[in-house]
Design a protein around this motif. Structure first.
Motif, mmCIF file in Angstrom:
data_model
loop_
_atom_site.group_PDB
_atom_site.id
_atom_site.type_symbol
_atom_site.label_atom_id
_atom_site.label_comp_id
_atom_site.label_asym_id
_atom_site.label_seq_id
_atom_site.Cartn_x
_atom_site.Cartn_y
_atom_site.Cartn_z
ATOM 1 N N GLU A 32 39.095 7.575 -3.011
ATOM 2 C CA GLU A 32 39.149 9.017 -2.789
ATOM 3 C C GLU A 32 39.635 8.631 -1.136
ATOM 4 N N ILE A 33 40.445 9.654 -0.982
ATOM 5 C CA ILE A 33 40.991 10.072 0.573
ATOM 6 C C ILE A 33 39.905 10.353 1.347
ATOM 7 N N VAL A 34 39.552 9.838 2.353
ATOM 8 C CA VAL A 34 38.208 10.302 3.165
ATOM 9 C C VAL A 34 38.458 10.509 4.670
ATOM 10 N N ALA A 35 37.933 11.553 5.196
ATOM 11 C CA ALA A 35 38.022 11.362 6.816
ATOM 12 C C ALA A 35 36.865 10.909 7.489
ATOM 13 N N PRO A 36 37.274 10.124 8.196
ATOM 14 C CA PRO A 36 36.067 9.334 8.968
ATOM 15 C C PRO A 36 35.108 10.216 9.781
ATOM 16 N N TYR A 37 35.725 11.282 10.289
ATOM 17 C CA TYR A 37 34.793 12.192 10.922
ATOM 18 C C TYR A 37 33.721 12.785 9.766
ATOM 19 N N ASP A 38 34.178 12.968 8.696
ATOM 20 C CA ASP A 38 33.135 13.549 7.650
ATOM 21 C C ASP A 38 32.018 12.492 7.471
ATOM 22 N N LEU A 39 32.476 11.259 7.364
ATOM 23 C CA LEU A 39 31.371 10.385 7.280
ATOM 24 C C LEU A 39 30.514 10.078 8.363
ATOM 25 N N GLU A 40 31.031 10.320 9.608
ATOM 26 C CA GLU A 40 30.124 10.401 10.795
ATOM 27 C C GLU A 40 29.139 11.545 10.889
ATOM 28 N N MET A 41 29.781 12.581 10.526
ATOM 29 C CA MET A 41 28.874 13.964 10.519
ATOM 30 C C MET A 41 27.807 13.751 9.456
ATOM 31 N N ASP A 42 27.785 13.171 8.389
ATOM 32 C CA ASP A 42 27.179 12.939 7.301
ATOM 33 C C ASP A 42 26.226 11.895 7.570
ATOM 34 N N ASP A 43 26.451 10.924 8.477
ATOM 35 C CA ASP A 43 25.684 9.843 8.738
ATOM 36 C C ASP A 43 25.662 8.977 7.604
ATOM 37 N N LYS A 101 59.931 26.220 10.620
ATOM 38 C CA LYS A 101 60.912 27.043 11.057
ATOM 39 C C LYS A 101 62.440 26.447 10.867
ATOM 40 N N ARG A 102 62.412 25.238 10.674
ATOM 41 C CA ARG A 102 63.768 24.475 10.590
ATOM 42 C C ARG A 102 63.819 24.414 8.968
ATOM 43 N N HIS A 103 62.872 24.162 8.058
ATOM 44 C CA HIS A 103 62.988 24.047 6.664
ATOM 45 C C HIS A 103 61.910 25.074 5.961
ATOM 46 N N PRO A 104 62.303 26.259 6.051
ATOM 47 C CA PRO A 104 61.615 27.376 5.515
ATOM 48 C C PRO A 104 61.088 27.266 4.059
ATOM 49 N N SER A 105 61.804 26.281 3.196
ATOM 50 C CA SER A 105 61.547 26.313 2.005
ATOM 51 C C SER A 105 60.579 25.098 1.693
ATOM 52 N N LEU A 106 60.230 24.279 2.744
ATOM 53 C CA LEU A 106 59.308 23.097 2.572
ATOM 54 C C LEU A 106 57.781 23.699 2.271
ATOM 55 N N GLY A 107 57.441 23.085 1.151
ATOM 56 C CA GLY A 107 56.222 23.454 0.852
ATOM 57 C C GLY A 107 55.000 22.303 1.582
ATOM 58 N N ILE A 108 53.980 23.032 2.302
ATOM 59 C CA ILE A 108 53.024 22.199 3.073
ATOM 60 C C ILE A 108 51.803 22.287 2.571
ATOM 61 N N THR A 109 51.026 21.139 2.467
ATOM 62 C CA THR A 109 49.880 20.931 2.121
ATOM 63 C C THR A 109 48.927 20.195 3.058
ATOM 64 N N LEU A 110 48.137 20.920 3.675
ATOM 65 C CA LEU A 110 47.227 20.094 4.637
ATOM 66 C C LEU A 110 45.992 19.856 3.900
ATOM 67 N N TYR A 111 45.600 18.732 4.296
ATOM 68 C CA TYR A 111 44.208 18.084 3.879
ATOM 69 C C TYR A 111 43.325 18.053 5.151
ATOM 70 N N ARG A 112 42.004 18.661 5.096
ATOM 71 C CA ARG A 112 41.109 18.901 6.431
ATOM 72 C C ARG A 112 39.814 17.973 6.184
ATOM 73 N N PRO A 113 39.181 17.893 7.058
ATOM 74 C CA PRO A 113 37.850 17.100 7.178
ATOM 75 C C PRO A 113 36.988 18.465 6.677
ATOM 76 N N ALA A 114 36.304 18.110 5.706
ATOM 77 C CA ALA A 114 35.204 19.106 5.349
ATOM 78 C C ALA A 114 34.041 19.650 6.130
ATOM 79 N N ARG A 115 33.647 18.702 7.328
ATOM 80 C CA ARG A 115 32.833 18.951 8.068
ATOM 81 C C ARG A 115 33.193 19.542 9.436
#
Length: 351
Positions: A32-43, A101-115
């Motif tokens: 699984e792809i994990v954010a280090p920040y989430d691990l830190e916040m969850d101790d 703006k330069r590539h209007p048709s580009l689909g963007i998915t952003l994966y964020r730290p949950a915490r």
């Protein structure tokens, strides 16, 4: 004969300390792809995690030079962007909107730290409709479609380039875009103007935002009343602000800004802003609100270079250049002396 999955090149797991400071996102023992920040916040335990950059097809500018030809891609997956502070997030999103703006048709998915703090996550909710999808980590590695462009910007605070480049240039570089290819006008956070903000019909006011994410970059509380008095004298307008200050012409509007959209709206409608909070500065730049911004441990050019309506004031703190955070008593005493020296001279809040 045993063989490893083709996507993954085997490396030893990171140590528990290096996993939290690794320049990139992590891959769990369960892939699984994990954010280090989430691990830190969850101790949480950090044993057994490997660098996500070891996976074939996951790009990371901290480990290998990156140049992305977005014209060749339909979809972009940004992994673990754009940090867990409001200021970093505004600038990271500015870089993404410049690409969009330069590539209007580009689909963007952003994966964020949950915490990440709720008020930061709220910004992404507001930005998502024109930008793309926002998904919380962790996610399964196999859930990322093969063939799509995938760029990891995880834990960017620990990337050497983050401390050496203006922030917007850092994010563009991390996304594989030469910063010089993006004009200064597209680095001023104008995408904020499209946010669905709350109605805001009030008498004219100037705004005071003295608190940054760390005390050493904030305006000392002992200076608040003096700066509010100067705002009142120079503009002749009521002063609104965030934080309690005893002054007859000042109102603490913190209770009136429970949501990130409210905070943005208060800045949007101000006649003038005085701040040491770079998030407030970035928002003001997006709406062309004239601003005086104070900088202590970081050069003004690293955050305000492209802001034509900003008067950037350097408050030197010798020996503390470049530090990201501090609340040490000795550092805060030096901060107070530096502000006192500045205000004792012939200093005006406006140019």
């Amino acid at each position: 004969m045993f063989t490893l999955p083709k996507k993954i090149c085997w490396v030893n797991p990171l140590s528990e300390v290096s996993a939290l400071t690794h320049a990139g996102s992590l891959l769990s023992p369960n892939d699984e792809i994990v954010a280090p920040y989430d691990l830190e916040m969850d101790d949480a335990l950090t044993s057994g995690f490997r660098p996500l950059s070891m996976v074939q097809g996951i790009l990371n500018a901290a480990t290998a030079a990156l140049a992305s030809d977005y014209a060749l891609h339909c979809n972009l997956h940004v992994i673990n962007g754009m940090g867990v502070t409001l200021g970093d997030s505004i600038i990271g999103l500015t870089a993404l909107f410049a690409i969009k703006k330069r590539h209007p048709s580009l689909g963007i998915t952003l994966y964020r730290p949950a915490r990440a703090p709720r008020y930061v996550q709220r910004l992404y909710e507001l930005a998502a409709p024109p930008l793309g999808k926002v998904i919380e980590l962790p996610v399964a590695l196999d859930s990322l479609p093969p063939g799509d462009l995938k760029i990891d910007i995880g834990n960017h605070l620990f990337w050497p380039a983050f401390a050496s480049l203006p922030m917007v240039d850092f994010f563009l570089w991390a996304l594989g875009v030469p910063p010089s290819d993006v004009p200064s006008a597209d680095k001023r956070n104008r995408w904020l103007q499209a946010l669905p903000l709350v109605a805001h019909e009030r008498e004219p006011y100037v705004l005071f935002c003295p608190n940054a994410t760390t005390p050493v970059r904030s305006i000392p509380p002992s200076m608040h009343a003096e700066l509010i008095e100067r705002l009142w004298r120079e503009f002749g307008l009521p002063v609104a602000g965030f934080g309690a200050v005893d002054h007859p012409h000042y109102t603490d509007v913190t209770p009136l800004a429970p949501d990130t959209a409210d905070f943005v709206a208060w800045i949007r409608h101000a006649r003038y802003l005085v701040t040491s909070d770079t998030a407030a500065l970035h928002i003001a730049a997006g709406f062309d609100v004239p601003t005086t911004a104070f900088f202590t441990t970081i050069p003004p050019s690293m955050r305000a270079r492209d802001y034509t309506n900003c008067r950037a004031v350097s408050v030197p703190l010798p020996g503390l250049d470049g530090i990201q955070a501090s609340s040490r008593a000795t550092d805060l005493a030096a901060l107070e002396r530096a502000y006192a020296m500045l205000l004792a001279g012939e200093f005006s809040l406006t140019p």
